[in-house]
Design an enzyme around this catalytic site. Sequence first.
Site, PDB file in Angstrom:
ATOM      1  N   ASP A   6       0.875  -1.177   0.000  1.00 42.29           N
ATOM      2  CA  ASP A   6       0.000   0.000   0.000  1.00 42.29           C
ATOM      3  C   ASP A   6       0.908   1.221   0.000  1.00 42.29           C
ATOM      4  O   ASP A   6       2.121   1.109   0.229  1.00 42.29           O
ATOM      5  CB  ASP A   6      -0.880  -0.016   1.263  1.00 42.29           C
ATOM      6  CG  ASP A   6      -1.781   1.213   1.362  1.00 42.29           C
ATOM      7  OD1 ASP A   6      -2.298   1.663   0.325  1.00 42.29           O
ATOM      8  OD2 ASP A   6      -1.960   1.739   2.478  1.00 42.29           O
ATOM      9  N   SER A   7       0.311   2.389  -0.231  1.00 38.00           N
ATOM     10  CA  SER A   7       1.081   3.630  -0.146  1.00 38.00           C
ATOM     11  C   SER A   7       1.625   3.837   1.263  1.00 38.00           C
ATOM     12  O   SER A   7       2.491   4.677   1.463  1.00 38.00           O
ATOM     13  CB  SER A   7       0.182   4.811  -0.494  1.00 38.00           C
ATOM     14  OG  SER A   7      -0.883   4.876   0.431  1.00 38.00           O
ATOM     15  N   CYS A  44      -4.509  -1.230  -1.919  1.00 36.48           N
ATOM     16  CA  CYS A  44      -4.646   0.216  -2.074  1.00 36.48           C
ATOM     17  C   CYS A  44      -5.650   0.476  -3.200  1.00 36.48           C
ATOM     18  O   CYS A  44      -5.422   0.035  -4.337  1.00 36.48           O
ATOM     19  CB  CYS A  44      -3.280   0.792  -2.427  1.00 36.48           C
ATOM     20  SG  CYS A  44      -3.306   2.560  -2.780  1.00 36.48           S
ATOM     21  N   GLU A  74      -1.619   7.632   8.855  1.00 35.37           N
ATOM     22  CA  GLU A  74      -0.159   7.443   8.761  1.00 35.37           C
ATOM     23  C   GLU A  74       0.534   7.897  10.049  1.00 35.37           C
ATOM     24  O   GLU A  74       1.559   7.340  10.431  1.00 35.37           O
ATOM     25  CB  GLU A  74       0.420   8.215   7.560  1.00 35.37           C
ATOM     26  CG  GLU A  74       0.161   7.557   6.217  1.00 35.37           C
ATOM     27  CD  GLU A  74       0.871   6.207   6.039  1.00 35.37           C
ATOM     28  OE1 GLU A  74       2.083   6.135   6.224  1.00 35.37           O
ATOM     29  OE2 GLU A  74       0.168   5.231   5.725  1.00 35.37           O
ATOM     30  N   CYS A  83     -10.985   3.331   0.749  1.00 36.97           N
ATOM     31  CA  CYS A  83      -9.546   3.533   0.953  1.00 36.97           C
ATOM     32  C   CYS A  83      -9.162   2.630   2.112  1.00 36.97           C
ATOM     33  O   CYS A  83      -9.858   2.613   3.140  1.00 36.97           O
ATOM     34  CB  CYS A  83      -9.260   4.992   1.288  1.00 36.97           C
ATOM     35  SG  CYS A  83      -7.569   5.286   1.884  1.00 36.97           S
ATOM     36  N   HIS A 104      -6.940   2.794   4.282  1.00 45.27           N
ATOM     37  CA  HIS A 104      -6.599   3.456   5.553  1.00 45.27           C
ATOM     38  C   HIS A 104      -7.852   3.652   6.430  1.00 45.27           C
ATOM     39  O   HIS A 104      -7.748   3.711   7.649  1.00 45.27           O
ATOM     40  CB  HIS A 104      -5.988   4.833   5.291  1.00 45.27           C
ATOM     41  CG  HIS A 104      -4.541   4.811   4.885  1.00 45.27           C
ATOM     42  ND1 HIS A 104      -4.128   4.414   3.639  1.00 45.27           N
ATOM     43  CD2 HIS A 104      -3.409   5.143   5.559  1.00 45.27           C
ATOM     44  CE1 HIS A 104      -2.804   4.512   3.555  1.00 45.27           C
ATOM     45  NE2 HIS A 104      -2.342   4.958   4.710  1.00 45.27           N
TER      46      HIS A 104
END
Length: 264
Positions: A11-12, A74, A152, A184, A186
Amino acid sequence: MTIQQPIGVFDSGVGGLSVAKKIREALPHEDILYIADSRHAPYGNKSQQFIEQRSRALIQFMLEQHAKAIVVACNTATLSAIQSLRATFHLPIIGVEPGIKPASLQTKSGVIGVMVTRRTSCATAFHELVKRFSENVRIEVQACDGLVEQVEKGDLHSAATRDLVARYVVPLRDSGADTIALGCTHYPFLLPLIQEIAGDGVNIIETGSAVARQVVRRLTDENHLAGSDHPGKDIFYTSGDVQVAENIVSYLWGQQEKILPCPI
Ligand code: DGL
């Protein structure tokens, strides 16, 4: 191909851990190799070309670590690059996409909300997905700038995160949405906050479990499931700061983990 090879997940950043957790639950004997590309998070403000190149480089690295399947954990990378990745690499590549289909089947009000990154909200593949299900339900798309950054940082409960979540969820709730799809990876880490702000009457949909089921199906079909009955290993890499990643990954994964520096 030997059966001890890991499943590669990337993932990012740390959001894909929400998917990796479901894979771990579904496949306790598999090794999982996870890359958090946190040096480049968020992908949401990068070009499609950058996301594609970066995804290729990460998959190449995972192949060198003998990955037997790849999970693009992602939505942004899946919607921007999965077709070209599948055309390049000849192993199972499983992507994620916002759960608009399950949301449209579950809604009673006929209105669903979808929370996505800005890049996803602009992706042609996303527009096609929305169009496909727009005949029978109204789909309210909400681009949620800033939420990836909060996750993050591991900032899941502060007043700033709550304000940001409210800014995106309240308009969806007020539009009559009784079902919200988290587009998403996240965002599942913000699910308690999203649920609280949306209210009990709103059903929140995440796709991690469906992706894990798809991984099981693909590995079963390919006859690539691990044969051992030992617990699988979790191997974590980050392209960002290792110390920062060690704290946030351990927090989100639920136990202390060692993080390796990703050399690319
Ligand atoms: N977890 C990624 C997703 O599912 C976040 C993308 C980003 O970094 O913008 O879309």
